[in-house]
Design an enzyme around this catalytic site. Structure first.
Site, mmCIF file in Angstrom:
data_model
loop_
_atom_site.group_PDB
_atom_site.id
_atom_site.type_symbol
_atom_site.label_atom_id
_atom_site.label_comp_id
_atom_site.label_asym_id
_atom_site.label_seq_id
_atom_site.Cartn_x
_atom_site.Cartn_y
_atom_site.Cartn_z
ATOM 1 N N HIS B 43 0.851 -1.196 0.000
ATOM 2 C CA HIS B 43 0.000 0.000 0.000
ATOM 3 C C HIS B 43 0.893 1.256 0.000
ATOM 4 O O HIS B 43 0.709 2.172 0.794
ATOM 5 C CB HIS B 43 -0.951 0.002 1.209
ATOM 6 N N TYR B 311 3.525 -5.160 9.788
ATOM 7 C CA TYR B 311 3.507 -3.690 9.750
ATOM 8 C C TYR B 311 4.603 -3.142 10.653
ATOM 9 O O TYR B 311 5.255 -2.141 10.325
ATOM 10 C CB TYR B 311 2.156 -3.135 10.230
#
Lengths: 195, 339
Positions: B43, B311
């Site tokens: 992303h 993440y």
């Protein structure tokens, strides 16, 4: 010769030994897994770190008020110096690692949740490069801490098994046979473990 | 001593190289997408958004999270393409994401990352890494090798089925008219400790345009269109939560729940500002799906834990790298504001 540490000092030492070892194993385990154990380990890691920070400050205050029993008079000067420096290092790491962890979460603008509804305020401004550096420092200091603990345990075993000079038994939870045969000292009575 | 050191090495995964680590997943993303310093490992191309969430009364019955009790909560977020390349043209990524931080006054923050697809593509982190590796460009063609992907799909029927579901779902023409879904199941915890398995979605109030957007030659047409849309008017989405019935799977995000499940509107998200990542507040935020307020808990869905771990690794990498300008630029001042 050596007397024993006071009962509160020994209690703090062994409680913290268990907590810190658990903490280091949780830390190295959680950063190496993508499993559902990750959030569980993380949820233990943060409050446990703060718990260790608080206990370390209590312990430091106690230690400053209650000096350690003297080392054996026949201990070589080099070993004496190493013993002193290694204890400075252990105390520094007990306090620095939780603070770096707290600081790195602050620098990442991450909520610091100890328990549902219990948050800590940030202690540093949000800054990505600061976060990256603190995250690296947290890791390096943690490995250094584990190495220092292994060295500390090796030295303790050397005192207990090889030199049998009373240094090992000065920190054991209860009096052990590795103490040299001698009359109980006044320090023993002060510690509450007079025989 | 040896036992302690060995145990430490075992806990760290050095003795079990078969165990999947966050580093390995991040490495897989980097090998497929290339290394782009300073950007998210997935992303990578996006913009920052901000606004408010106005809660309906319905949420506080289901969850004790303060975000549902307060009438208005500030929200910061990010709209992005689900690609690991920050320079990809908007036409190249069919999946878009909306990531949000709800910031209630008591500090009990909620972060969520949602995607514009009806189901997730894989059931766990190992399958995700496998799918990323199967999509790696072939050195000769620069495109994924269809044979490698076919072999992966044959070995992973759940992913093949999910991709078919995704392909047959209606596709929005713009970022502002897309529905974004949590995909993963969580649990809402009410004031009495009662728990309900849920998934949530952001359902747009903006009507879908009848005809697809004119893409022209603008590689940032989705984002440029979004920026213009926000300058025209505030954008609104409804936070709609879907309640699972007993027997609905929560551990497998490739499986959709039946369409008749109860859906409740928990409130309205209003977005009134878009900013480029270079100046915006979202670039350095870790939209960790396990930053949950008291009142929302993870379920037995393994993906949020894996996303959280990966993440964290992605943030660790990109925060230590020099920052590159985003491909998407927004005007520094909104029309009608100052100069």
């Amino acid at each position: 010769m050596s007397a024993r540490f006071t009962a509160p000092a020994r209690l703090l030492h062994w409680v913290m030994a268990v907590l810190i070892l658990a903490m280091l194993f949780i830390g190295v385990g959680m950063v190496s897994t993508v499993s559902t154990r990750y959030p569980m380990l993380l949820a233990i890691h943060r409050p446990l770190g703060i718990c260790i920070l608080v206990l370390a400050l209590v312990r430091l205050a106690w230690r400053l008020g209650q000096p350690a029993p003297p080392l054996p008079a026949d201990l070589p000067a080099v070993q004496r110096a190493v013993a002193r420096l290694s204890h400075y290092l252990l105390y520094a790491l007990m306090i620095a690692l939780p603070l770096v962890g707290w600081g790195m979460l602050s620098a990442q603008d991450y909520p610091i949740v100890l328990a549902p509804g219990l948050h800590l305020p940030p202690i540093l401004p949000a800054d990505p490069m600061l976060y990256a550096n603190l995250r690296a420092a947290h890791e390096v200091l943690a490995y250094l801490f584990f190495a220092a603990i292994l060295g500390h345990a090796a030295a303790a075993l050397m005192h207990g098994l090889v030199r049998r000079d009373g240094v090992f038994s000065s920190m054991t939870p209860w009096p052990t046979g590795s103490r040299p045969l001698q009359a109980p000292t006044r320090h023993d009575e002060r510690s509450g473990f007079s025989r | 001593m040896v036992v302690a050191a060995t145990g430490f090495a075992f806990a760290g995964g050095w003795l079990t190289p078969g165990r999947l680590s966050p580093e390995q997943v991040a490495d897989a993303l980097e090998r497929t997408n290339g290394h782009h310093p300073g950007f998210r490992r997935n992303h990578a191309k996006g913009v920052c958004i901000s606004g408010t969430f106005a809660s309906s009364a319905a949420g506080s019955e289901l969850s004790r999270a303060s975000v549902f009790a307060q009438s208005r909560v500030p929200v910061l977020g990010r709209l992005a393409l689900a690609s690991g390349r920050p320079d990809v043209p908007d036409t190249a990524s069919p999946v878009w994401s909306m990531a949000l931080r709800f910031l209630p006054a008591d500090g009990d923050e909620w972060r969520t990352g949602m995607n514009s697809i009806p189901v997730f593509t894989v059931r766990n982190a190992r399958e995700f890494a496998g799918l990323v590796i199967a999509g790696r460009p072939h050195p000769a063609t620069g495109k994924p090798d269809p044979a490698v992907m076919q072999a992966f799909l044959k070995a992973h029927p759940a992913t093949a089925k999910a991709l078919a579901t995704i392909k047959s779902a209606p596709k929005a023409a713009s970022l502002e008219t897309a529905t974004y879904n949590s995909l993963n199941a969580f649990r809402f915890v009410d004031r009495d400790g009662g728990k309900k398995a849920v998934r949530w979605s952001m359902v747009p109030e903006q009507a879908a345009s009848a005809s697809p957007k004119e893409t022209g030659s603008d590689p940032n047409y989705l984002f440029d269109d979004l920026i213009q849309a926000v300058h025209r008017q505030e954008l609104r989405w409804h936070l709609v939560v879907t309640l699972a019935e007993p027997g609905d799977v929560t551990a497998d995000p490739t499986v959709a729940w039946p369409a008749d499940r109860r859906r409740i509107d928990l409130g309205t998200l209003t977005i009134d500002r878009v900013e480029g990542e270079d100046s915006g507040s979202c670039r350095d935020v870790n939209f960790d799906p396990l930053v949950l307020p008291s009142g929302i808990e993870p379920s037995d869905d393994p993906i949020p834990a894996a996303r959280s771990a990966v993440y964290a690794e992605s943030v660790r990498r990109r925060d230590g790298e020099p920052k590159q300008p985003s491909a998407v630029r927004t005007p520094p001042v909104r029309p009608g504001e100052g100069e």
